[in-house]
Design a protein around this motif. Sequence first.
Motif, PDB file in Angstrom:
ATOM      1  N   LEU A   1       7.563   8.594   9.811  1.00 14.31           N
ATOM      2  CA  LEU A   1       7.349   9.227   8.529  1.00 14.31           C
ATOM      3  C   LEU A   1       7.074   8.139   7.494  1.00 14.31           C
ATOM      4  O   LEU A   1       7.678   7.069   7.529  1.00 14.31           O
ATOM      5  CB  LEU A   1       8.590  10.000   8.099  1.00 14.31           C
ATOM      6  CG  LEU A   1       8.932  11.292   8.848  1.00 14.31           C
ATOM      7  CD1 LEU A   1      10.270  11.833   8.373  1.00 14.31           C
ATOM      8  CD2 LEU A   1       7.842  12.325   8.677  1.00 14.31           C
ATOM      9  N   THR A   2       6.189   8.446   6.558  1.00 14.66           N
ATOM     10  CA  THR A   2       5.949   7.560   5.429  1.00 14.66           C
ATOM     11  C   THR A   2       6.628   8.182   4.224  1.00 14.66           C
ATOM     12  O   THR A   2       6.325   9.324   3.854  1.00 14.66           O
ATOM     13  CB  THR A   2       4.446   7.389   5.170  1.00 14.66           C
ATOM     14  OG1 THR A   2       3.829   6.846   6.346  1.00 14.66           O
ATOM     15  CG2 THR A   2       4.221   6.444   4.008  1.00 14.66           C
ATOM     16  N   PHE A   3       7.542   7.450   3.634  1.00 12.01           N
ATOM     17  CA  PHE A   3       8.338   7.978   2.536  1.00 12.01           C
ATOM     18  C   PHE A   3       7.817   7.483   1.192  1.00 12.01           C
ATOM     19  O   PHE A   3       7.271   6.378   1.083  1.00 12.01           O
ATOM     20  CB  PHE A   3       9.790   7.506   2.669  1.00 12.01           C
ATOM     21  CG  PHE A   3      10.604   8.267   3.676  1.00 12.01           C
ATOM     22  CD1 PHE A   3      10.564   7.924   5.016  1.00 12.01           C
ATOM     23  CD2 PHE A   3      11.429   9.313   3.279  1.00 12.01           C
ATOM     24  CE1 PHE A   3      11.327   8.613   5.947  1.00 12.01           C
ATOM     25  CE2 PHE A   3      12.192  10.007   4.205  1.00 12.01           C
ATOM     26  CZ  PHE A   3      12.141   9.651   5.541  1.00 12.01           C
ATOM     27  N   GLY A   4       8.043   8.287   0.177  1.00  8.47           N
ATOM     28  CA  GLY A   4       7.907   7.822  -1.192  1.00  8.47           C
ATOM     29  C   GLY A   4       9.177   7.085  -1.605  1.00  8.47           C
ATOM     30  O   GLY A   4      10.139   7.009  -0.836  1.00  8.47           O
ATOM     31  N   LYS A   5       9.179   6.550  -2.825  1.00  6.91           N
ATOM     32  CA  LYS A   5      10.329   5.768  -3.294  1.00  6.91           C
ATOM     33  C   LYS A   5      11.501   6.637  -3.734  1.00  6.91           C
ATOM     34  O   LYS A   5      12.597   6.133  -3.934  1.00  6.91           O
ATOM     35  CB  LYS A   5       9.913   4.863  -4.447  1.00  6.91           C
ATOM     36  CG  LYS A   5       9.094   3.669  -4.024  1.00  6.91           C
ATOM     37  CD  LYS A   5       8.926   2.681  -5.174  1.00  6.91           C
ATOM     38  CE  LYS A   5       8.232   1.427  -4.702  1.00  6.91           C
ATOM     39  NZ  LYS A   5       8.117   0.423  -5.782  1.00  6.91           N
TER      40      LYS A   5
ATOM     41  N   PHE B   1      13.362  12.538  -1.598  1.00  3.24           N
ATOM     42  CA  PHE B   1      12.265  11.763  -1.027  1.00  3.24           C
ATOM     43  C   PHE B   1      11.182  12.696  -0.521  1.00  3.24           C
ATOM     44  O   PHE B   1      11.455  13.653   0.205  1.00  3.24           O
ATOM     45  CB  PHE B   1      12.748  10.918   0.155  1.00  3.24           C
ATOM     46  CG  PHE B   1      13.657   9.781  -0.226  1.00  3.24           C
ATOM     47  CD1 PHE B   1      15.026   9.878  -0.059  1.00  3.24           C
ATOM     48  CD2 PHE B   1      13.133   8.611  -0.743  1.00  3.24           C
ATOM     49  CE1 PHE B   1      15.867   8.831  -0.401  1.00  3.24           C
ATOM     50  CE2 PHE B   1      13.963   7.547  -1.088  1.00  3.24           C
ATOM     51  CZ  PHE B   1      15.335   7.670  -0.913  1.00  3.24           C
TER      52      PHE B   1
ATOM     53  N   LYS C   1      18.926  13.040  -0.547  1.00  3.12           N
ATOM     54  CA  LYS C   1      19.879  12.005  -0.175  1.00  3.12           C
ATOM     55  C   LYS C   1      20.972  11.886  -1.233  1.00  3.12           C
ATOM     56  O   LYS C   1      20.705  11.616  -2.399  1.00  3.12           O
ATOM     57  CB  LYS C   1      19.171  10.664   0.004  1.00  3.12           C
ATOM     58  CG  LYS C   1      20.103   9.564   0.503  1.00  3.12           C
ATOM     59  CD  LYS C   1      19.398   8.241   0.622  1.00  3.12           C
ATOM     60  CE  LYS C   1      20.348   7.153   1.118  1.00  3.12           C
ATOM     61  NZ  LYS C   1      21.551   7.005   0.277  1.00  3.12           N
TER      62      LYS C   1
ATOM     63  N   LEU D   1       7.188  16.627   4.113  1.00  2.00           N
ATOM     64  CA  LEU D   1       8.595  17.008   4.140  1.00  2.00           C
ATOM     65  C   LEU D   1       9.287  16.485   2.890  1.00  2.00           C
ATOM     66  O   LEU D   1       8.901  15.457   2.329  1.00  2.00           O
ATOM     67  CB  LEU D   1       9.289  16.423   5.379  1.00  2.00           C
ATOM     68  CG  LEU D   1       8.654  16.689   6.744  1.00  2.00           C
ATOM     69  CD1 LEU D   1       7.689  15.582   7.142  1.00  2.00           C
ATOM     70  CD2 LEU D   1       9.722  16.851   7.817  1.00  2.00           C
TER      71      LEU D   1
ATOM     72  N   ASP E   1       0.844  -1.191   0.000  1.00  3.19           N
ATOM     73  CA  ASP E   1       0.000   0.000   0.000  1.00  3.19           C
ATOM     74  C   ASP E   1       0.884   1.247   0.000  1.00  3.19           C
ATOM     75  O   ASP E   1       1.473   1.600   1.011  1.00  3.19           O
ATOM     76  CB  ASP E   1      -0.906   0.004   1.231  1.00  3.19           C
ATOM     77  CG  ASP E   1      -1.712   1.289   1.340  1.00  3.19           C
ATOM     78  OD1 ASP E   1      -2.097   1.659   2.447  1.00  3.19           O
ATOM     79  OD2 ASP E   1      -1.956   1.897   0.284  1.00  3.19           O
ATOM     80  N   GLN E   2       0.983   1.871  -1.181  1.00  5.42           N
ATOM     81  CA  GLN E   2       1.843   3.041  -1.298  1.00  5.42           C
ATOM     82  C   GLN E   2       1.054   4.277  -0.933  1.00  5.42           C
ATOM     83  O   GLN E   2       0.306   4.808  -1.766  1.00  5.42           O
ATOM     84  CB  GLN E   2       2.351   3.171  -2.728  1.00  5.42           C
ATOM     85  CG  GLN E   2       3.702   2.535  -2.971  1.00  5.42           C
ATOM     86  CD  GLN E   2       4.258   2.963  -4.313  1.00  5.42           C
ATOM     87  OE1 GLN E   2       3.819   2.484  -5.351  1.00  5.42           O
ATOM     88  NE2 GLN E   2       5.176   3.890  -4.296  1.00  5.42           N
ATOM     89  N   GLN E   3       1.214   4.738   0.262  1.00  8.71           N
ATOM     90  CA  GLN E   3       0.484   5.922   0.698  1.00  8.71           C
ATOM     91  C   GLN E   3       1.116   7.202   0.180  1.00  8.71           C
ATOM     92  O   GLN E   3       0.459   8.237   0.098  1.00  8.71           O
ATOM     93  CB  GLN E   3       0.410   5.955   2.210  1.00  8.71           C
ATOM     94  CG  GLN E   3      -0.377   4.801   2.810  1.00  8.71           C
ATOM     95  CD  GLN E   3      -0.565   4.985   4.297  1.00  8.71           C
ATOM     96  OE1 GLN E   3      -1.206   5.928   4.746  1.00  8.71           O
ATOM     97  NE2 GLN E   3       0.024   4.086   5.074  1.00  8.71           N
TER      98      GLN E   3
ATOM     99  N   TYR F   1      13.130  15.336   1.724  1.00  9.69           N
ATOM    100  CA  TYR F   1      14.476  15.012   2.138  1.00  9.69           C
ATOM    101  C   TYR F   1      15.308  14.795   0.888  1.00  9.69           C
ATOM    102  O   TYR F   1      14.836  14.281  -0.125  1.00  9.69           O
ATOM    103  CB  TYR F   1      14.498  13.742   3.001  1.00  9.69           C
ATOM    104  CG  TYR F   1      14.101  13.952   4.444  1.00  9.69           C
ATOM    105  CD1 TYR F   1      12.764  14.048   4.803  1.00  9.69           C
ATOM    106  CD2 TYR F   1      15.061  14.061   5.446  1.00  9.69           C
ATOM    107  CE1 TYR F   1      12.396  14.240   6.126  1.00  9.69           C
ATOM    108  CE2 TYR F   1      14.699  14.249   6.774  1.00  9.69           C
ATOM    109  CZ  TYR F   1      13.360  14.333   7.100  1.00  9.69           C
ATOM    110  OH  TYR F   1      12.998  14.531   8.413  1.00  9.69           O
TER     111      TYR F   1
ATOM    112  N   GLY G   1      22.888   9.536   4.720  1.00 12.74           N
ATOM    113  CA  GLY G   1      21.489   9.433   5.098  1.00 12.74           C
ATOM    114  C   GLY G   1      20.681  10.577   4.517  1.00 12.74           C
ATOM    115  O   GLY G   1      21.226  11.572   4.060  1.00 12.74           O
ATOM    116  N   PRO G   2      19.355  10.444   4.515  1.00  6.69           N
ATOM    117  CA  PRO G   2      18.520  11.546   4.037  1.00  6.69           C
ATOM    118  C   PRO G   2      18.719  12.793   4.895  1.00  6.69           C
ATOM    119  O   PRO G   2      18.862  12.693   6.113  1.00  6.69           O
ATOM    120  CB  PRO G   2      17.095  10.999   4.207  1.00  6.69           C
ATOM    121  CG  PRO G   2      17.242   9.518   4.308  1.00  6.69           C
ATOM    122  CD  PRO G   2      18.560   9.278   4.942  1.00  6.69           C
TER     123      PRO G   2
END
Lengths: 118, 116
Positions: free
Chosen positions: B104-108, B89, B38, B34, B1-3, B36, B43-44
């Motif tokens: 946090l929920t990150f995108g790809k 991200f 990288k 947010l 589930d990609q939120q 980020y 790290g991000p």
Amino acid sequence: EPEVTQTPSHQVTQMGQEVILRCVPISNHLYFYWYRQILGQKVEFLVSFYNNEISEKSEIFDDQFSVERPDGSNFTLKIRSTKLEDSAMYFCASSEEGLALSGANVLTFGAGSRLTVL
Amino acid sequence: DQQVKQNSPSLSVQEGRISILNCDYTNSMFDYFLWYKKYPAEGPTFLISISSIKDKNEDGRFTVFLNKSAKHLSLHIVPSQPGDSAVYFCAASALGSGGGADGLTFGKGTHLIIQP
């Protein structure tokens, strides 16, 4: 500038072995996190930690995982019996406040520990 | 589930032009977003953020736009510089929603390449 430091930078281990990844968060931060990123995939939340206990954890963070703050500076992630699918980059992060308190909070991430399970 | 979804794995932009990175989300409980950045072997690092009560936030060359009705946000970088080449991200958090509120929920991620 304060930073989050992680050791080791890279660890290779055999399947079934225990692994401990170490992190030194920023000294005045109160909230600590572990995230992981499997190669080619998104960064995923594992666990948050505050006041010497787990604050929140994801579905990924099962009984094989544990976290600990053994002293005033280190924050560790232990994987009891590693599986091939645990191979990933593990990022530690810290923040002054928890996200649940203030969505405005910014996490400072470490450079990551690459875990390779053979 | 990609939120949180970043549908462009990579983006190539000429130096000096505008870079626009897009992000879509599905969870209507998200109220803080947010970006980020990288670099390889790092790290991000936090770049810029926006609260759901705003539709724009600007910081130097970086501007984030939020369209709540479309559940869409974008990061604009202008002018783009070679040092901007990195993976970006998009991340989101849900204040006080419980169940992962501390994470946090990150995108790809989108790999931005600035060409000279």
